[in-house]
Design an enzyme around this catalytic site. Sequence first.
Site, mmCIF file in Angstrom:
data_model
loop_
_atom_site.group_PDB
_atom_site.id
_atom_site.type_symbol
_atom_site.label_atom_id
_atom_site.label_comp_id
_atom_site.label_asym_id
_atom_site.label_seq_id
_atom_site.Cartn_x
_atom_site.Cartn_y
_atom_site.Cartn_z
ATOM 1 N N ARG A 118 0.848 -1.208 0.000
ATOM 2 C CA ARG A 118 0.000 0.000 0.000
ATOM 3 C C ARG A 118 0.879 1.252 0.000
ATOM 4 O O ARG A 118 0.630 2.219 -0.705
ATOM 5 C CB ARG A 118 -0.927 0.003 1.222
ATOM 6 C CG ARG A 118 -1.943 -1.143 1.195
ATOM 7 C CD ARG A 118 -3.015 -0.978 2.250
ATOM 8 N NE ARG A 118 -2.579 -1.174 3.617
ATOM 9 C CZ ARG A 118 -2.582 -2.335 4.282
ATOM 10 N NH1 ARG A 118 -3.005 -3.445 3.676
ATOM 11 N NH2 ARG A 118 -2.194 -2.410 5.535
ATOM 12 N N LYS A 138 -12.326 14.744 4.570
ATOM 13 C CA LYS A 138 -13.432 14.263 3.746
ATOM 14 C C LYS A 138 -14.342 13.342 4.542
ATOM 15 O O LYS A 138 -13.868 12.565 5.370
ATOM 16 C CB LYS A 138 -12.877 13.509 2.540
ATOM 17 C CG LYS A 138 -13.938 12.709 1.790
ATOM 18 C CD LYS A 138 -13.343 11.830 0.720
ATOM 19 C CE LYS A 138 -13.884 10.430 0.873
ATOM 20 N NZ LYS A 138 -13.468 9.526 -0.227
ATOM 21 N N GLU A 161 -19.149 15.400 1.178
ATOM 22 C CA GLU A 161 -19.385 14.491 0.045
ATOM 23 C C GLU A 161 -20.675 13.704 0.182
ATOM 24 O O GLU A 161 -20.702 12.655 0.823
ATOM 25 C CB GLU A 161 -18.200 13.515 -0.108
ATOM 26 C CG GLU A 161 -18.396 12.550 -1.275
ATOM 27 C CD GLU A 161 -17.228 11.587 -1.512
ATOM 28 O OE1 GLU A 161 -16.229 11.646 -0.771
ATOM 29 O OE2 GLU A 161 -17.335 10.779 -2.434
ATOM 30 N N LYS A 164 -18.190 17.916 -2.596
ATOM 31 C CA LYS A 164 -17.740 16.828 -3.480
ATOM 32 C C LYS A 164 -18.937 15.974 -3.860
ATOM 33 O O LYS A 164 -19.278 15.024 -3.158
ATOM 34 C CB LYS A 164 -16.675 15.989 -2.771
ATOM 35 C CG LYS A 164 -16.251 14.753 -3.550
ATOM 36 C CD LYS A 164 -14.958 14.161 -3.018
ATOM 37 C CE LYS A 164 -14.656 12.848 -3.727
ATOM 38 N NZ LYS A 164 -13.283 12.393 -3.482
#
Length: 336
Positions: A46, A136, A177, A219
Amino acid sequence: MDEMDMEDIAKALVAPSKGILAADESTGTIKKRLDSINTASTEDSRRDYRELLFTADGVGDYISGVILYDETLRQKASDGRPFTEVLNDRGIIPGIKVDMGAKPLAFSEGELVTEGLDGLRERLAEYYTLGARFAKWRAVISISDGAPSQYCIDTNAHALARYAALCQEANIVPIVEPEVLMDGNHNIDECYAVTETMLKTVFDELYKQRVVLEQMLLKPNMVVSGDTCPIQAEVEEVAVKTLYCFGQTVPAAVPGIVFLSGGQSEMQATTHLNAMNMMDKFPWEISYSFGRALQASALSVWQGKPENVADAQKAFLHRAKLTSAARDGEYNSDME
Ligand code: 13P
């Protein structure tokens, strides 16, 4: 970067020719992406994959900010420097996904509500010290017979506003979002109606909860046909309906709208973004916060192999450059 206030950060994230890379896949989601290229998902793989993206030469020309997952925010690149420093050196603002995922909504089978408010104030304070300057939170709304319910919309909008207020209290710019999924056979007008209701509800909650509009970004999904709808709306219709929907719902004080790609192909997402930016004036910057539509090519070129890193970086930069062109309304398919 530290002197920038939240309004400056929000504006910098939507600066001309630039947008956001969403690289905040949770451990479960990144495993799916790595499975697709037959690569084991380990802390190292990752890290290697994210490092490839963040260190591509010239990435700062197209990417203003990167949304990180908790693990990545704490990770170091192979040269031993924290990823936040690697990004800051390139003029890229580090961000952090702070929601804990969408979970089943009580008493409403099949619908989801995003969790993560408990302890969020403390987590945000720590994320700030680690270098995150924006955050976010993703709410997920799906369209099917009888769904979404107003209950699901209200519950998710309330949580989004609670998150956004806590972010601003912590000096972190919230990206709000509310994603209306494109999964399903609904047509574009059904997507329009649900997106409009969702956005109206979200801005009503943001207002009630005292969120400062100049210090946030939205978003959203684009207004598109469901992915299995037999009639797929053309590019022009997507652009017109998406912008009209935002005109009805998103206050002009919001500095920018940064789209998610939501399962659109790289080219579809780019083409739609470009079409919107070619239209008449609108009060917000219209930019991107793509995950899959910025990463798909790079991931498939990489295949988890060190010898492919340079080519994968080239693929990523090419995609970022085209997306940046679309953000300025200067893309055409010959550039592919
Ligand atoms: P996609 O662009 O792949 O939809 O990802 C963006 C994102 O951050 C979803 O929360």
